[in-house]
Design an enzyme around this catalytic site. Structure first.
Site, PDB file in Angstrom:
ATOM      1  N   GLY A  36      -7.653 -10.893   4.721  1.00  0.00           N
ATOM      2  CA  GLY A  36      -7.275 -10.446   5.340  1.00  0.00           C
ATOM      3  C   GLY A  36      -8.145  -9.370   5.901  1.00  0.00           C
ATOM      4  N   LEU A  38      -9.554  -8.621   8.657  1.00  0.00           N
ATOM      5  CA  LEU A  38      -9.111  -7.988  10.750  1.00  0.00           C
ATOM      6  C   LEU A  38      -7.825  -7.484  10.484  1.00  0.00           C
ATOM      7  CD1 LEU A  38     -10.799 -11.106  12.298  1.00  0.00           C
ATOM      8  CD2 LEU A  38     -12.490  -9.127  11.657  1.00  0.00           C
ATOM      9  N   LEU A  41      -5.775  -2.564   7.588  1.00  0.00           N
ATOM     10  CA  LEU A  41      -6.721  -1.742   7.222  1.00  0.00           C
ATOM     11  C   LEU A  41      -7.805  -1.845   6.015  1.00  0.00           C
ATOM     12  CD1 LEU A  41      -3.701  -1.162   3.756  1.00  0.00           C
ATOM     13  CD2 LEU A  41      -4.751   0.583   5.786  1.00  0.00           C
ATOM     14  N   ASP A  80      -8.016 -19.079   3.933  1.00  0.00           N
ATOM     15  CA  ASP A  80      -7.082 -18.914   3.675  1.00  0.00           C
ATOM     16  C   ASP A  80      -6.631 -18.834   2.173  1.00  0.00           C
ATOM     17  OD1 ASP A  80      -4.043 -19.598   4.147  1.00  0.00           O
ATOM     18  OD2 ASP A  80      -4.488 -21.375   4.995  1.00  0.00           O
ATOM     19  N   TYR A 169       9.822  -8.691   2.002  1.00  0.00           N
ATOM     20  CA  TYR A 169       8.161  -8.023   2.152  1.00  0.00           C
ATOM     21  C   TYR A 169       8.290  -7.315   0.650  1.00  0.00           C
ATOM     22  CZ  TYR A 169       4.477  -4.523   3.448  1.00  0.00           C
ATOM     23  OH  TYR A 169       3.383  -3.974   2.921  1.00  0.00           O
ATOM     24  N   LYS A 173       6.385  -7.630  -2.830  1.00  0.00           N
ATOM     25  CA  LYS A 173       5.997  -6.780  -3.414  1.00  0.00           C
ATOM     26  C   LYS A 173       6.106  -6.613  -4.632  1.00  0.00           C
ATOM     27  CE  LYS A 173       2.823  -6.284   0.043  1.00  0.00           C
ATOM     28  NZ  LYS A 173       1.209  -6.823  -0.789  1.00  0.00           N
ATOM     29  N   ILE A 199       1.089   3.923   7.408  1.00  0.00           N
ATOM     30  CA  ILE A 199      -0.084   3.864   7.176  1.00  0.00           C
ATOM     31  C   ILE A 199      -0.375   4.253   9.230  1.00  0.00           C
ATOM     32  CG2 ILE A 199      -2.630   3.416   7.251  1.00  0.00           C
ATOM     33  CD1 ILE A 199      -0.839   4.034   4.573  1.00  0.00           C
TER      34      ILE A 199
END
Length: 341
Positions: A36, A38, A41, A80, A169, A173, A199
């Site tokens: 991930g 791109l 963060l 992926d 989400y 987590k 962020i």
């Protein structure tokens, strides 16, 4: 019976040693895979890790084609997280020691794409966690303030507390945190996680989170001198400026295993609400005006903490932010002015 007790005690001792003693992933010059990469963060984190460990030792990956500029900066592979065989080939062929799994659908986007969020945030993470077990890797996967919920204490929320999230989400987590801790205790996996607040970044576009207003407001202030906020004026949330987040994450990744008293830590810098950040911007751009039109994201924000207690991160591995609200506001406006001339 005595033999059984002794065997059980010995097994417990081995599990304790596995999570506290020197781990195979405690290496001075790690080979790191960032999934991930791109996203909001990823670009900055890859850059900082390459500065610390060398370009050739940090492999960026995502499911999109990178820009020529990104590709020229260092190794990049298509990966992926849902394809376990592909991931394992990359890990083995590149002698990977650490995985940083940033692949995730964030809160607001996740509510619109539940199946995709479950797949990427849970199955994708489980794939990387299983690779960490098989190949004795260090694995870091961020968590979020979204892992908390409306029954969580909202002021100075501690590391260990009630966690009953109301978004897909947040639910995924909590899965990350619990599965990571289970693999650490059961198999000795060097799992690490940080509960990120909102962020704020001048480098990349918002990624679909509920706290994205705190990035969008700066672009709108410079371009249009106004902003319509989708959260109410008094919605206070924990926040952090991206440079602090990245530097803290790199420090956390590098921290020796024996310093970590837990697998997941709160991490924060300051809290503010839309009215307060609007006032800070107006001090610097007097003609700026803010209006409010709360939408479905208001309910999500209302279920999250107003502030985090991150004292354990500061005590155990030395977390310390450099930017406060004023310094962040100045830096954001300076960084974005060139984009809005």
């Amino acid at each position: 019976m005595l033999f059984f007790r002794q065997s059980r005690a010995l097994a417990t001792s081995f599990r304790t040693l596995a999570t506290t003693a020197t781990h195979p992933a405690d290496v001075a010059k790690p080979r790191i895979l960032v999934t991930g990469s791109l996203g909001q963060l990823g670009i900055g984190l890859v850059s900082l890790l390459r500065q610390k460990y060398g370009n050739e030792n940090v492999i960026a990956s995502d499911i999109r084609k990178p820009s020529p500029e990104i590709k020229a900066q260092g190794p990049y592979v298509f990966a992926d997280v849902l394809n376990m065989q592909q991931l394992e080939t990359i890990v083995v062929d590149n002698d990977i020691n650490w995985i940083v799994n940033l692949s995730a659908l964030l809160s607001a986007v996740g509510e619109q794409n539940i199946d995709k969020a479950l797949a990427i945030n849970m199955t994708g993470f489980t794939n990387t966690l299983e690779l960490a077990r098989r190949h004795q890797l260090r694995i870091m996967c961020p968590s979020t303030i979204g892992a908390f919920g409306p029954t969580t204490p909202r002021d100075l929320t501690p590391d260990l507390t009630i966690m009953r999230p109301t978004t897909v989400y947040g639910i995924t987590k909590v899965h990350v945190e619990l599965m990571g801790e289970y693999y650490a205790k059961r198999f000795g996996v060097d799992f690490r996680s940080l509960r990120y607040p909102g962020i704020i970044s001048s480098d990349t576009e918002p990624g679909g989170g509920t706290t994205d207003y705190a990035v969008q407001i700066f672009h709108s202030a410079l371009k249009e001198k106004s902003y319509k906020c989708y959260l109410g004026p008094e919605t206070s949330l924990p926040m952090m400026y991206l440079p602090d987040c990245l530097e803290g994450t790199v420090d956390f990744l590098a921290a020796p295993n024996h310093l970590l008293k837990q697998r997941t830590y709160n991490m924060a810098a300051f809290s503010f609400n839309p009215r307060e950040i609007a006032a800070k911007i107006k001090e610097r751009i007097p003609e700026f005006e803010m209006t409010y039109a709360p939408d479905f994201r208001q309910a999500i924000a209302d279920s999250w903490p107003k502030s985090l207690d991150d004292s354990k991160a500061r005590q155990d591995w030395g977390w310390k932010n450099k930017f406060d609200l004023d310094a962040m506001t100045d830096d954001m406006l300076t960084a974005l002015k060139s984009h809005h001339k």
